[in-house]
Design an enzyme around this catalytic site. Structure first.
Site, PDB file in Angstrom:
ATOM      1  N   VAL A   1      -4.224 -13.460 -10.433  1.00  0.00           N
ATOM      2  CA  VAL A   1      -4.384 -12.083 -10.899  1.00  0.00           C
ATOM      3  C   VAL A   1      -5.706 -12.001 -11.656  1.00  0.00           C
ATOM      4  O   VAL A   1      -5.907 -12.723 -12.632  1.00  0.00           O
ATOM      5  CB  VAL A   1      -3.225 -11.644 -11.812  1.00  0.00           C
ATOM      6  CG1 VAL A   1      -3.443 -10.215 -12.308  1.00  0.00           C
ATOM      7  CG2 VAL A   1      -1.889 -11.746 -11.077  1.00  0.00           C
ATOM      8  N   GLY A   2      -6.613 -11.157 -11.181  1.00  0.00           N
ATOM      9  CA  GLY A   2      -7.922 -11.042 -11.799  1.00  0.00           C
ATOM     10  C   GLY A   2      -7.882 -10.318 -13.136  1.00  0.00           C
ATOM     11  O   GLY A   2      -7.002  -9.496 -13.390  1.00  0.00           O
TER      12      GLY A   2
ATOM     13  N   THR B   1      -9.509 -15.260  -0.182  1.00  0.00           N
ATOM     14  CA  THR B   1      -9.016 -13.888  -0.225  1.00  0.00           C
ATOM     15  C   THR B   1      -9.874 -13.001   0.672  1.00  0.00           C
ATOM     16  O   THR B   1     -11.071 -12.855   0.448  1.00  0.00           O
ATOM     17  CB  THR B   1      -9.004 -13.359  -1.662  1.00  0.00           C
ATOM     18  OG1 THR B   1      -8.031 -14.099  -2.411  1.00  0.00           O
ATOM     19  CG2 THR B   1      -8.640 -11.886  -1.709  1.00  0.00           C
TER      20      THR B   1
ATOM     21  N   ARG C   1      -8.776   3.290  -5.932  1.00  0.00           N
ATOM     22  CA  ARG C   1      -7.706   3.044  -6.889  1.00  0.00           C
ATOM     23  C   ARG C   1      -7.664   4.174  -7.925  1.00  0.00           C
ATOM     24  O   ARG C   1      -8.288   4.090  -8.986  1.00  0.00           O
ATOM     25  CB  ARG C   1      -7.909   1.692  -7.574  1.00  0.00           C
ATOM     26  CG  ARG C   1      -7.932   0.542  -6.569  1.00  0.00           C
ATOM     27  CD  ARG C   1      -8.201  -0.797  -7.224  1.00  0.00           C
ATOM     28  NE  ARG C   1      -8.151  -1.878  -6.252  1.00  0.00           N
ATOM     29  CZ  ARG C   1      -8.283  -3.163  -6.561  1.00  0.00           C
ATOM     30  NH1 ARG C   1      -8.508  -3.523  -7.818  1.00  0.00           N
ATOM     31  NH2 ARG C   1      -8.215  -4.084  -5.619  1.00  0.00           N
TER      32      ARG C   1
ATOM     33  N   SER D   1      -0.245 -10.711   2.729  1.00  0.00           N
ATOM     34  CA  SER D   1      -0.510 -10.010   1.467  1.00  0.00           C
ATOM     35  C   SER D   1      -1.221  -8.698   1.720  1.00  0.00           C
ATOM     36  O   SER D   1      -2.099  -8.618   2.574  1.00  0.00           O
ATOM     37  CB  SER D   1      -1.391 -10.892   0.565  1.00  0.00           C
ATOM     38  OG  SER D   1      -1.840 -10.175  -0.576  1.00  0.00           O
TER      39      SER D   1
ATOM     40  N   HIS E   1      -2.407  -7.296  -1.148  1.00  0.00           N
ATOM     41  CA  HIS E   1      -3.050  -7.285  -2.464  1.00  0.00           C
ATOM     42  C   HIS E   1      -2.236  -6.471  -3.471  1.00  0.00           C
ATOM     43  O   HIS E   1      -2.779  -5.731  -4.287  1.00  0.00           O
ATOM     44  CB  HIS E   1      -4.479  -6.723  -2.362  1.00  0.00           C
ATOM     45  CG  HIS E   1      -5.440  -7.357  -3.321  1.00  0.00           C
ATOM     46  ND1 HIS E   1      -6.029  -8.573  -3.088  1.00  0.00           N
ATOM     47  CD2 HIS E   1      -5.913  -6.953  -4.537  1.00  0.00           C
ATOM     48  CE1 HIS E   1      -6.829  -8.888  -4.086  1.00  0.00           C
ATOM     49  NE2 HIS E   1      -6.764  -7.915  -4.990  1.00  0.00           N
TER      50      HIS E   1
END
Length: 369
Positions: free
Chosen positions: A44-45, A126, A135, A264, A266
């Site tokens: 997790v960034g 990734t 977002r 995934s 994300h």
């Protein structure tokens, strides 16, 4: 994100009765290492948004449980510090490394070499974030952690990256930022997150240049299968591709000779309306047919979620938001307990459903609702 959860709810577990489930096995093999449960701490960034020193605390939690932690490439703590923390808890505790493929090949090589030096068991490339998605919540909040110097510690601790920044400073005229309350707050954040002394950083162009350099080079939108072909020559670590959602891509990954994939989307943060990971897994697992390891993340919150993923063909599941919620509430203990609870529920679900070994689960354990 909502679709990930809704799709999991469309699969129901069908318990079987009158089976001896007094002894159960959760252990699985991943790339030559036996781990106690088919669960990993996902990368997790900018984890420092949840707690200062997040990556070190998560590493501590994972080492206590003995399950792998996938070091984030966008970490707030260098991988060497996290590895040392884990080894202080359990020497040789399992860890993987997530790679964002930079536009600078020498930086890619440097990150891979560092991952090998800290005894990573695999490198997770990734591929679903070569560009950041749209977002709205981040935009509404003005949440731009990387622009504030949060989550770039793998870079500012890297010799190659430091050299790139130094070259840029030598060849480019310094731009004076617009003076405003927001600009001052950002400058203070960048200064606080940069390595070194706060007052020295405050008067230096280095921290701001590091942030701009990171934003310019951290990811490569032009990345293709041709680039991947040369990765095997650059690292001896097992290679796992993260972000696979189509069975044809999974087949091509097998043909490319990689060691595993992570199904995934994300965490639902890249493409609104994308296929859920559990539905993608349902198509991908038969296409892979056991030839490489298949993991899954995004929307996996409970032990029963992990059970469903394993029954649909996953070898393990990666836990993201839950361990971050635990971290925010109670630091390393919270992160540990969030994942420990998922593992405990998986164990109980396995037995209550009439099964004794996670590696023997298949679609017969489920029904589509």
């Amino acid at each position: 994100m909502t679709a990930n959860r809704q799709a999991l709810d469309r699969w129901a577990i069908v318990p079987r009765i009158l089976r001896d489930v007094s002894a159960r096995n959760l252990e699985v093999d991943l790339f030559g290492r036996r781990i106690p449960a088919p669960v990993l701490f996902a990368p997790v960034g900018a984890g420092s948004l949840a707690a200062p020193g997040a990556d070190r605390l998560i590493g501590h939690a994972a080492a206590e449980l003995g399950v792998p932690y996938i070091f984030s490439n966008q970490a707030s703590v260098p991988m060497e510090t996290v590895a040392a923390e884990m080894d202080g808890v359990t020497p040789g505790a399992p860890r993987w490394f997530q790679l964002y493929w930079s536009t600078d090949d020498d930086l890619v090589d440097s990150l891979l070499a560092r991952a090998a030096a800290v005894s990573a068991d695999a490198v997770v490339v990734t591929l679903d974030t070569t560009m950041l998605g749209w977002r709205p919540q981040d935009l509404n909040l003005g949440s731009l952690p990387f622009a504030r110097g949060e989550g770039i510690a793998q870079y500012t601790s890297d010799r190659r990256f430091v050299d790139i920044v130094a070259d840029r400073l030598r060849t480019a005229a310094e731009e004076r930022p617009e003076i405003s309350l927001g600009a001052i707050a950002t400058l203070v954040s960048i200064t606080r997150n940069a390595p070194g002394r706060f007052l020295s950083n405050l008067t230096s162009a280095q921290p701001r240049a590091a942030v701009q350099t990171f934003l310019d080079i951290y990811s490569r939108p032009s990345l293709s299968w041709d680039d991947l072909a040369g990765l095997r020559e650059r690292t001896s670590l097992p290679i796992v591709l993260k972000g696979v959602l189509h069975p044809d891509d999974a087949r091509r990954a097998v043909d490319a000779g990689v060691d595993g994939i992570i199904v995934s989307n994300h965490g639902g943060r890249q493409i609104d309306g994308a296929i859920s990971t559990i539905d993608a897994l349902d198509e991908i697992a038969p296409a892979v047919d056991g030839r490489i390891k298949v993991l899954i993340d995004s929307g996996i919150y409970t032990g029963s979620d992990v059970f469903k993923a394993l029954a649909l063909g996953a070898d393990a599941a990666c836990i993201g938001r839950p361990h971050m919620y635990g971290l925010a509430l109670a630091g390393a203990e919270g992160a540990r307990d969030a994942v420990a609870d998922i593992i405990a529920e998986l164990d109980l679900t396995l037995g209550l459903a009439g099964h004794t070994d996670v590696t023997a689960l298949d679609r017969e354990a489920l029904r589509r609702v």
